[in-house]
Design an enzyme around this catalytic site. Structure first.
Site, short mmCIF file in Angstrom:
data_model
loop_
_atom_site.label_atom_id
_atom_site.label_comp_id
_atom_site.label_asym_id
_atom_site.label_seq_id
_atom_site.Cartn_x
_atom_site.Cartn_y
_atom_site.Cartn_z
N LYS A 1 0.84 -0.91 0.09
CA LYS A 1 0.17 0.16 -0.28
C LYS A 1 0.71 1.24 0.20
O LYS A 1 2.08 1.05 0.04
CB LYS A 1 -0.46 -0.20 0.90
CG LYS A 1 -1.80 1.00 1.42
CD LYS A 1 -2.81 0.56 2.26
CE LYS A 1 -3.53 2.14 3.15
NZ LYS A 1 -4.50 1.56 4.15
N SER B 1 -9.53 1.43 3.75
CA SER B 1 -8.81 2.16 2.14
C SER B 1 -7.79 1.72 1.71
O SER B 1 -7.15 2.26 1.26
CB SER B 1 -7.79 3.48 3.57
OG SER B 1 -6.83 2.38 4.13
N SER C 1 -9.18 -0.63 7.37
CA SER C 1 -8.90 -0.57 5.98
C SER C 1 -8.18 -1.62 5.42
O SER C 1 -8.56 -1.86 4.53
CB SER C 1 -8.24 0.18 6.22
OG SER C 1 -8.87 1.78 6.86
#
Length: 240
Positions: free
Chosen positions: A73, A153, A177
């Site tokens: 990420k 996220s 997330s």
């Protein structure tokens, strides 16, 4: 080789000589171009490493991950990738040092070939923010129904794994997330116990809640990645 083989099957293929880390990286980059950046335009990958192929040629196939290509990420620092957390505020500040978890991944034989899109600042920027959107990467699509949410996220990590771009990715979670995009994209996500995976070099939100963790298409594959991330052996055996 199918892009939907498990991590364990792919590692076995590398070690048996049926494929190589370089071949896997090449095919992954082709899938990113044809599925993620054009064609279906999944938009799950924010950036790719310029050294992905050369890195693949120098990884020992006897290491736990054997040169398997992996996404992280984009709120996780890795040399050669942006580390912007999806924000233009960090675009002009190149990463100078790998995060501790990336150091562990590289030592375990991971070929970190790209950074995934995310909800900007890991979704902690507004009570009205859009999951899966960042100013740097735009909006990530759901691979099953393009117009539906990929969650957040860690939207890019979940979407990319579900679409078969790679077998393994790293996300981060403060509050939902990892597990939210795993649920919406139909893959496996684990939020490890806080502190079991290093957060040094990860854009912080909460010391009491932040935790990087794996996304994969099976529990066994997620456990394999978590073993490397945490340095805790035996997780794959438990998953099986």
């Amino acid at each position: 080789m199918s892009s939907f083989l498990s991590a364990h099957e792919t590692i076995a293929a590398i070690r048996s000589g049926k494929t190589t880390a370089a071949e896997l990286a090449t095919k992954a980059l082709e899938r990113i171009q044809s599925v993620d950046q054009s064609g279906y335009e999944l938009n799950s990958v924010l950036a790719v490493s310029k050294t992905a192929l050369s890195d693949a040629m120098n990884i020992d196939k006897d290491l736990p991950l054997a040169g398997l290509p992996i996404f992280i990420k984009d709120n996780i620092q890795a040399i050669g990738l942006p580390g912007t957390a999806g924000s233009k505020a960090l675009e002009n500040y190149p990463v100078k040092q790998d995060s501790e978890l990336v150091t562990r991944l590289r030592a375990g034989g991971a070929n970190i070939i790209g950074a995934t899109n995310l909800s900007e600042w890991a979704n902690i920027r507004s009570s009205k923010s859009t999951s899966g959107w960042s100013a740097v990467g735009g909006l990530t699509a759901n691979p099953w129904i393009h117009k539906h949410s990929a969650g957040g996220s860690s939207s890019g990590s979940g979407s990319a794994i579900a679409a078969g771009l790679l077998t393994l990715a790293v996300g981060t979670e403060t509050d939902g997330s990892i597990v939210c995009p795993a649920s919406l994209n139909g893959c496996v996500g684990i939020k490890p116990t806080v502190g079991s995976v290093s957060r040094v070099g990860v854009v912080p939100i909460s010391d009491a809640q932040d935790s990087p963790g794996p996304l994969a298409r099976s529990v066994a594959d997620a456990a394999l990645l978590l073993e490397v991330l945490s340095g805790i052996p035996g997780l794959v055996t438990a998953a099986n």
